[in-house]
Motif scaffolding. Structure first.
Motif, PDB file in Angstrom:
ATOM      1  N   LEU A 136       0.871  -1.176   0.000  1.00 18.64           N
ATOM      2  CA  LEU A 136       0.000   0.000   0.000  1.00 18.64           C
ATOM      3  C   LEU A 136       0.904   1.222   0.000  1.00 18.64           C
ATOM      4  O   LEU A 136       1.432   1.622   1.035  1.00 18.64           O
ATOM      5  CB  LEU A 136      -0.903   0.007   1.229  1.00 18.64           C
ATOM      6  N   GLU A 137       1.127   1.795  -1.177  1.00 14.92           N
ATOM      7  CA  GLU A 137       2.043   2.929  -1.287  1.00 14.92           C
ATOM      8  C   GLU A 137       1.321   4.230  -0.948  1.00 14.92           C
ATOM      9  O   GLU A 137       0.251   4.525  -1.488  1.00 14.92           O
ATOM     10  CB  GLU A 137       2.642   3.008  -2.688  1.00 14.92           C
ATOM     11  N   LEU A 138       1.930   5.004  -0.074  1.00 11.93           N
ATOM     12  CA  LEU A 138       1.334   6.269   0.360  1.00 11.93           C
ATOM     13  C   LEU A 138       1.728   7.402  -0.573  1.00 11.93           C
ATOM     14  O   LEU A 138       2.911   7.671  -0.768  1.00 11.93           O
ATOM     15  CB  LEU A 138       1.793   6.603   1.784  1.00 11.93           C
ATOM     16  N   LYS A 139       0.728   8.027  -1.157  1.00  9.96           N
ATOM     17  CA  LYS A 139       0.949   9.203  -1.998  1.00  9.96           C
ATOM     18  C   LYS A 139      -0.077  10.261  -1.623  1.00  9.96           C
ATOM     19  O   LYS A 139      -1.235   9.950  -1.372  1.00  9.96           O
ATOM     20  CB  LYS A 139       0.834   8.831  -3.480  1.00  9.96           C
ATOM     21  N   TRP A 140       0.378  11.507  -1.606  1.00  8.51           N
ATOM     22  CA  TRP A 140      -0.476  12.620  -1.188  1.00  8.51           C
ATOM     23  C   TRP A 140      -0.663  13.596  -2.339  1.00  8.51           C
ATOM     24  O   TRP A 140       0.287  13.932  -3.040  1.00  8.51           O
ATOM     25  CB  TRP A 140       0.151  13.354  -0.006  1.00  8.51           C
ATOM     26  N   ARG A 184       7.751  23.375  -2.450  1.00  8.17           N
ATOM     27  CA  ARG A 184       9.067  23.170  -1.838  1.00  8.17           C
ATOM     28  C   ARG A 184       9.074  21.920  -0.947  1.00  8.17           C
ATOM     29  O   ARG A 184       9.894  21.787  -0.046  1.00  8.17           O
ATOM     30  CB  ARG A 184       9.475  24.416  -1.040  1.00  8.17           C
ATOM     31  N   THR A 185       8.144  21.034  -1.201  1.00  4.15           N
ATOM     32  CA  THR A 185       8.073  19.758  -0.485  1.00  4.15           C
ATOM     33  C   THR A 185       8.158  18.615  -1.487  1.00  4.15           C
ATOM     34  O   THR A 185       8.057  18.815  -2.697  1.00  4.15           O
ATOM     35  CB  THR A 185       6.752  19.618   0.298  1.00  4.15           C
ATOM     36  N   LEU A 186       8.313  17.406  -0.953  1.00  3.92           N
ATOM     37  CA  LEU A 186       8.226  16.199  -1.769  1.00  3.92           C
ATOM     38  C   LEU A 186       6.831  15.581  -1.633  1.00  3.92           C
ATOM     39  O   LEU A 186       6.657  14.378  -1.753  1.00  3.92           O
ATOM     40  CB  LEU A 186       9.302  15.185  -1.335  1.00  3.92           C
ATOM     41  N   TYR A 187       5.855  16.457  -1.363  1.00  8.16           N
ATOM     42  CA  TYR A 187       4.455  16.048  -1.194  1.00  8.16           C
ATOM     43  C   TYR A 187       4.322  14.979  -0.115  1.00  8.16           C
ATOM     44  O   TYR A 187       3.695  13.939  -0.295  1.00  8.16           O
ATOM     45  CB  TYR A 187       3.855  15.589  -2.528  1.00  8.16           C
ATOM     46  N   ARG A 188       4.922  15.300   1.031  1.00  7.78           N
ATOM     47  CA  ARG A 188       4.820  14.444   2.205  1.00  7.78           C
ATOM     48  C   ARG A 188       4.353  15.299   3.377  1.00  7.78           C
ATOM     49  O   ARG A 188       4.751  16.466   3.496  1.00  7.78           O
ATOM     50  CB  ARG A 188       6.170  13.809   2.539  1.00  7.78           C
ATOM     51  N   PRO A 189       3.548  14.745   4.275  1.00  3.32           N
ATOM     52  CA  PRO A 189       3.063  15.531   5.424  1.00  3.32           C
ATOM     53  C   PRO A 189       4.181  16.157   6.243  1.00  3.32           C
ATOM     54  O   PRO A 189       4.093  17.317   6.638  1.00  3.32           O
ATOM     55  CB  PRO A 189       2.287  14.490   6.244  1.00  3.32           C
ATOM     56  N   HIS A 217       9.543  11.610  -6.642  1.00  4.30           N
ATOM     57  CA  HIS A 217       8.449  11.551  -5.676  1.00  4.30           C
ATOM     58  C   HIS A 217       7.081  11.628  -6.350  1.00  4.30           C
ATOM     59  O   HIS A 217       6.061  11.421  -5.683  1.00  4.30           O
ATOM     60  CB  HIS A 217       8.578  12.684  -4.642  1.00  4.30           C
ATOM     61  N   ILE A 218       7.061  11.901  -7.650  1.00  5.86           N
ATOM     62  CA  ILE A 218       5.790  12.009  -8.386  1.00  5.86           C
ATOM     63  C   ILE A 218       5.688  10.940  -9.466  1.00  5.86           C
ATOM     64  O   ILE A 218       4.662  10.276  -9.610  1.00  5.86           O
ATOM     65  CB  ILE A 218       5.637  13.402  -9.026  1.00  5.86           C
ATOM     66  N   ASP A 219       6.769  10.773 -10.222  1.00  2.00           N
ATOM     67  CA  ASP A 219       6.760   9.871 -11.379  1.00  2.00           C
ATOM     68  C   ASP A 219       7.515   8.582 -11.027  1.00  2.00           C
ATOM     69  O   ASP A 219       7.271   8.001  -9.980  1.00  2.00           O
ATOM     70  CB  ASP A 219       7.372  10.596 -12.576  1.00  2.00           C
ATOM     71  N   GLN A 220       8.402   8.145 -11.886  1.00  2.00           N
ATOM     72  CA  GLN A 220       9.155   6.928 -11.606  1.00  2.00           C
ATOM     73  C   GLN A 220      10.206   7.185 -10.538  1.00  2.00           C
ATOM     74  O   GLN A 220      10.843   8.230 -10.504  1.00  2.00           O
ATOM     75  CB  GLN A 220       9.808   6.416 -12.892  1.00  2.00           C
ATOM     76  N   ALA A 221      10.379   6.183  -9.638  1.00  3.56           N
ATOM     77  CA  ALA A 221      11.251   6.359  -8.478  1.00  3.56           C
ATOM     78  C   ALA A 221      12.718   6.465  -8.855  1.00  3.56           C
ATOM     79  O   ALA A 221      13.504   7.074  -8.125  1.00  3.56           O
ATOM     80  CB  ALA A 221      11.043   5.215  -7.500  1.00  3.56           C
TER      81      ALA A 221
END
Length: 547
Positions: free
Chosen positions: A313-317, A367-372, A509-513
């Motif tokens: 279960l991969e977490l993406k925001w 300015r984030t990697l879309y992480r909390p 962090h958005i597309d391919q790792a």
């Protein structure tokens, strides 16, 4: 609602950066993205929470723990894996190059069986353990075909109330006894440790290795298969009663890298195995880059990574979800001070738009990697700089960006230090470049300086390996070293890559790792992530480009 701006008081925060100290906000401001429902569903195979540092893995573990009645945490730091690393018998097997994967699976299966039985029957002491065993043998009288289960409960029945450390030592002790018995009288003088095999002839080593290998291949893991079937039929047969074992902190330093990878791979296999008990779910939180390392180090013939995808279960925001999280926390912080009505973000941050029409929250999010954790850190940094009783301004946001940028660089060093120990040096390759740059912007002089610093570092780091190969004249060119470093910086999240003039920029962090060295070689442009502009002296006055 009043248009009055909300002012910031000293020490205002929208939460802590780790789940363990952020429980109050987690309980009141949890953003449900549907992940919790999938994890709580015992019929849903998704059981491994996958994400980068700060993506909310531990927060989900906490939420599960507070949402169900029957669950327990198993911390790898408490399992004493290091005891195995220093164990003579384990070193003996390692010296003979005998894989212990099956042994590690047996350890996990036994520990998990013990924990779910403790949870189900509330076994806390020896007396409660005895009562449980009496009940077990009443099942077995009804099902006499399960001979292996009888053997197992005869062996372990009086030990279920022990802690995980003692179980670990007991199983390891049994491995040593069985190895000694299998090696036989003729080798009775050989110490079961690394010293014991140093003076053996090659033929003797081969003979002992063959016999010791039989011990591992003959481990009674099938006995535990039958036990799982028995438990599913008699102990965990009520669909209304669900039980959860939660495993967090797998990315911490509870064992050396090789042992940790083997143990995590064994755990993943056992999470799959425990699916046969329909009302039990083993849930583990795992950093995404660590999973990739586990696969790399434990890959064997016939390995198929896609077979494990159903369990992940991969977490993406999304932007909207992160804005909702900040909004909920801002309301929690300021609701008692001002109004019972909802507080909008533009009551906290500048309402006017900056430069190209950008809102303050969007300025922070890009300015984030879309992480909390990233956005929480930026907001907290902003509040720290607001003078008592004043409001957030664009000047304060800019000052907070500088502080935040330095902390993000340090955080990336800590996050990726195990895989890329050279990162603190290799990131200097792009210091002072334009926000959007090409490979020609990297000078040979700077590369030489970095190569000198990392040439004697860990060869497990691909950047160090490339540098050493280049310096020793083994066919690696200067450009190959640059490609390897840029490849690592992409994976870490420092840069984005534009593979051709027709493509948009790709981000890990958005597309391919990750991207291949060939991708880096043909890339037309690179872009430094805005979170590191201030830390790396990137001139922000250059024209803006869209992500």
């Amino acid at each position: 609602m009043t248009e009055k701006k909300i002012t910031i008081t000293r020490n205002s925060k929208v939460g802590a950066l780790d789940a363990e100290t952020d429980t109050d906000f987690l309980d009141k401001c949890f953003v449900d993205k549907g992940d919790l429902e999938q994890l709580l569903d015992v019929e849903n195979p998704r059981a491994i929470i996958l994400g980068r540092t700060g993506s909310g893995k531990s927060a989900l573990i906490h939420k599960i723990e507070t949402s169900v009645s029957s669950c327990m945490r198993l911390d790898p730091n408490d399992v004493s894996i290091r005891f195995l690393e220093y164990s003579d018998i384990i070193r003996f097997f390692d010296a003979l190059n005998i894989k212990l994967d099956l042994f590690y699976r047996l350890l996990w299966r036994h520990l998990l069986v013990v924990e779910i039985l403790k949870l189900r029957y509330e076994i806390r002491n020896e007396e409660e353990g005895k009562r449980f065993i009496e009940g077990v043998f009443s099942w077995l009288r009804k099902d006499k075909a399960r001979k292996k289960s009888i053997e197992y409960f005869n062996e372990w029945g009086d030990k279920f109330w022990l802690n995980t450390d003692e179980h670990m030592k007991e199983i390891t002790s049994r491995l040593e006894k069985e190895t000694r018995a299998t090696i036989g009288f003729e080798y009775s003088g050989v110490g079961l440790n690394t010293e014991g095999i140093k003076n053996l002839t090659e033929q003797e080593r081969v003979e002992i290795k063959q016999r010791a290998s039989q011990v591992v291949s003959g481990l009674q893991i099938k006995k535990l298969n039958e036990v799982l079937d028995l438990l599913g039929e008699y102990a965990f047969d009520d669909p209304q009663k669900k039980f959860y074992i939660l495993i967090d902190h797998l990315d911490e330093n509870w064992a050396n890298t090789s042992t940790r990878c083997r143990f995590i791979r064994a755990l993943i296999e056992e999470i799959k195995t425990f699916r046969k008990i329909k009302t039990v779910k083993i849930i583990a939180a795992l950093r995404k880059d660590l999973l990739e390392l586990v696969y790399d180090q434990t890959r064997d013939s016939g390995f198929q990574e896609e077979k494990y995808e159903a369990y992940m279960l991969e977490l993406k925001w999304s932007t909207a979800e992160l804005k909702k999280m900040i909004s909920l926390r801002v309301n929690e912080v300021f609701k008692s001070q001002y109004t019972k009505d909802s507080i909008e973000l533009d009551m906290i941050f500048p309402k006017e738009k900056k430069g190209g029409g950008q809102l303050a929250i969007d300025f922070m999010l890009e300015r984030t990697l879309y992480r909390p954790r990233d956005i929480l850190q930026f907001v907290n940094e902003t509040f720290n700089l607001v003078p008592e009783g004043q409001c957030v301004s664009w000047r304060i946001l800019s000052a907070a960006d500088a502080q935040y940028s330095l902390k993000r660089l340090k955080s990336l060093q800590e996050e990726w230090g195990e895989m890329y120990p050279s990162f603190e040096h290799t990131v200097e390759l792009i210091r002072g470049v334009q926000p959007k740059f090409t490979k020609s912007a990297i000078s040979s002089e700077r590369l030489s300086d970095i190569a000198f610093l990392i040439s004697d570092m860990s060869l497990a780091d691909p950047c160090c390996s490339a540098v050493l190969s280049y310096m020793e004249g083994k066919g690696t060119r200067e450009s190959d070293v640059i490609y390897t470093i840029l490849q690592s910086l992409y994976r870490i999240g420092v840069i984005g890559v534009k593979l051709s003039s027709l493509d948009t920029f790709s981000w890990s962090h958005i597309d391919q790792a990750s991207v291949s060295k060939g991708d880096i070689k043909r890339a037309s442009h690179f872009k430094v992530h805005k979170m590191l502009h201030r830390a790396l002296d990137i001139d922000a006055s250059t024209p803006k480009f869209q992500y």
